[in-house]
Write a protein that holds these residues in place. Sequence first.
Motif, mmCIF file in Angstrom:
data_model
loop_
_atom_site.group_PDB
_atom_site.id
_atom_site.type_symbol
_atom_site.label_atom_id
_atom_site.label_comp_id
_atom_site.label_asym_id
_atom_site.label_seq_id
_atom_site.Cartn_x
_atom_site.Cartn_y
_atom_site.Cartn_z
ATOM 1 N N GLU A 16 2.800 33.548 60.502
ATOM 2 C CA GLU A 16 3.564 32.446 61.123
ATOM 3 C C GLU A 16 4.506 31.822 60.094
ATOM 4 O O GLU A 16 5.707 31.970 60.178
ATOM 5 C CB GLU A 16 2.609 31.382 61.659
ATOM 6 N N ASP A 17 3.899 31.152 59.081
ATOM 7 C CA ASP A 17 4.747 30.531 58.048
ATOM 8 C C ASP A 17 5.485 31.615 57.263
ATOM 9 O O ASP A 17 6.632 31.430 56.844
ATOM 10 C CB ASP A 17 3.879 29.722 57.070
ATOM 11 N N ILE A 18 4.790 32.693 57.005
ATOM 12 C CA ILE A 18 5.419 33.815 56.288
ATOM 13 C C ILE A 18 5.196 35.078 57.118
ATOM 14 O O ILE A 18 4.062 35.435 57.454
ATOM 15 C CB ILE A 18 4.812 33.989 54.872
ATOM 16 N N LYS A 19 6.283 35.718 57.496
ATOM 17 C CA LYS A 19 6.194 36.942 58.296
ATOM 18 C C LYS A 19 5.860 38.107 57.374
ATOM 19 O O LYS A 19 6.366 38.189 56.244
ATOM 20 C CB LYS A 19 7.528 37.229 59.003
ATOM 21 N N ILE A 20 5.005 39.002 57.870
ATOM 22 C CA ILE A 20 4.574 40.133 57.032
ATOM 23 C C ILE A 20 4.753 41.451 57.784
ATOM 24 O O ILE A 20 4.284 41.608 58.911
ATOM 25 C CB ILE A 20 3.085 40.000 56.634
ATOM 26 N N VAL A 21 5.425 42.375 57.112
ATOM 27 C CA VAL A 21 5.607 43.726 57.661
ATOM 28 C C VAL A 21 5.101 44.707 56.613
ATOM 29 O O VAL A 21 5.387 44.550 55.422
ATOM 30 C CB VAL A 21 7.099 44.002 57.979
ATOM 31 N N SER A 22 4.308 45.693 57.055
ATOM 32 C CA SER A 22 3.808 46.668 56.074
ATOM 33 C C SER A 22 3.873 48.080 56.643
ATOM 34 O O SER A 22 4.429 48.298 57.721
ATOM 35 C CB SER A 22 2.395 46.299 55.624
ATOM 36 N N VAL A 23 3.316 49.016 55.909
ATOM 37 C CA VAL A 23 3.384 50.431 56.286
ATOM 38 C C VAL A 23 1.987 51.051 56.215
ATOM 39 O O VAL A 23 1.189 50.678 55.342
ATOM 40 C CB VAL A 23 4.314 51.220 55.328
ATOM 41 N N ASP A 24 1.704 51.994 57.075
ATOM 42 C CA ASP A 24 0.508 52.854 57.123
ATOM 43 C C ASP A 24 -0.091 52.903 58.530
ATOM 44 O O ASP A 24 -0.331 53.972 59.046
ATOM 45 C CB ASP A 24 -0.618 52.451 56.150
ATOM 46 N N GLY A 25 -0.389 51.716 59.081
ATOM 47 C CA GLY A 25 -1.010 51.712 60.413
ATOM 48 C C GLY A 25 -2.499 51.987 60.380
ATOM 49 O O GLY A 25 -3.023 52.677 61.263
ATOM 50 N N VAL A 26 -3.188 51.439 59.384
ATOM 51 C CA VAL A 26 -4.652 51.601 59.357
ATOM 52 C C VAL A 26 -5.279 50.613 60.351
ATOM 53 O O VAL A 26 -4.660 49.618 60.736
ATOM 54 C CB VAL A 26 -5.256 51.394 57.932
ATOM 55 N N LYS A 27 -6.500 50.918 60.727
ATOM 56 C CA LYS A 27 -7.211 50.090 61.714
ATOM 57 C C LYS A 27 -7.196 48.599 61.328
ATOM 58 O O LYS A 27 -6.947 47.728 62.153
ATOM 59 C CB LYS A 27 -8.650 50.594 61.797
ATOM 60 N N GLY A 28 -7.459 48.324 60.040
ATOM 61 C CA GLY A 28 -7.501 46.935 59.567
ATOM 62 C C GLY A 28 -6.176 46.213 59.794
ATOM 63 O O GLY A 28 -6.143 45.004 60.046
ATOM 64 N N ALA A 29 -5.075 46.946 59.713
ATOM 65 C CA ALA A 29 -3.760 46.339 59.938
ATOM 66 C C ALA A 29 -3.609 45.967 61.406
ATOM 67 O O ALA A 29 -3.098 44.898 61.741
ATOM 68 C CB ALA A 29 -2.661 47.307 59.523
ATOM 69 N N PHE A 30 -4.081 46.841 62.284
ATOM 70 C CA PHE A 30 -4.020 46.540 63.719
ATOM 71 C C PHE A 30 -4.879 45.318 64.043
ATOM 72 O O PHE A 30 -4.508 44.483 64.862
ATOM 73 C CB PHE A 30 -4.455 47.743 64.545
#
Length: 326
Positions: A251-265
């Motif tokens: 919310e305060d800081i938007k985060i975009v990452s790479v990989d698509g691991v379960k934990g990210a979902f």
Amino acid sequence: MKKLISLLLVAALCLTLTACSDNNSNAKKTKNDRLVIGFAQIGHEAGWRDAETADIQWYAARRTDTIELHFADAQGQQENQIKAIRGFIDMGVDVIAFPPLVETGWEEVLTECKNAGIPVILVDRGVDDSIDDSLYTTMIASDHVWAGEQAAIVMENLLGGSGVVVELEGTVGASAAVQRKQGFDSYMAANCPGIEIVASESGDFTLDMGKEVMASLLAAYDSIAGVFCHNDEMAMGAIEAIKEAGLKPGEDIKIVSVDGVKGAFEAILAGELNCTVECTPILAQQIFDTAAALKAGETVEKWIMSDDGVYTADKVTQELVDNRAY
Ligand code: GYE
């Protein structure tokens, strides 16, 4: 009569011998008929790589009649990967596969593979463009430049085209880091005059380093609106650092990452991560199929590219999380 009996005996013996030799040719494949493949893994810096390792070992373990896998763990050291590759050459394996820890420093050992006539499959990362590409046979990997561009497009939308952004890079010199950065930075430079990337530092693809680097960036800049993490593992670290700084990740800081691991979902469902660009580690079938084709003397594509997706919050459901393979 005696003659007839001996003739019959000889005929019976011949039949038995024929049956025996037929039996032999149908016998279980001998060791040398199997596809012998040496895989020099980087190590196990995070869940993503462990998933890749598990997939490869699981796949080979179920096909021991046709596959002989020699697996080495280089424990994060390029010199150990090189040692393992040399060991595979000495063993005379059919095919060597490995993810190059960094892009450079492979000419010598790849030349040794070439001279030994052993095809090489680069897996999940590439080598520097300046390396003579006849030194390896093919690469099975995602398009990391594309991933960086996709991350930039999502970040642009999340920030409405303006704001201060920081970047957590992967392992210094790894193609996955170099190319994700290239894709992200060049998209931003060409399309987003209102977005400023104020800092870009390596978190070595690990949670702990990601957290540490994010904490120091939060201390140095007070107006960070977005962070691009070169993998999910560092995003998990960044989320912790942002929370500890009293801010709301996602919310305060938007985060975009790479990989698509379960934990990210799961983090996306919890509203703490905004997007992950997929980079699949499930490559075993392609690796072994390609290796078998190479052993059979077939030609394969120079780059066998993974088919990855972009997962923003609107695309992530509990069902997707539950069925995620890694
Ligand atoms: O994204 C990261 C891992 O080389 C594609 O390495 C791979 C990357 C992956 O450490 O999580």
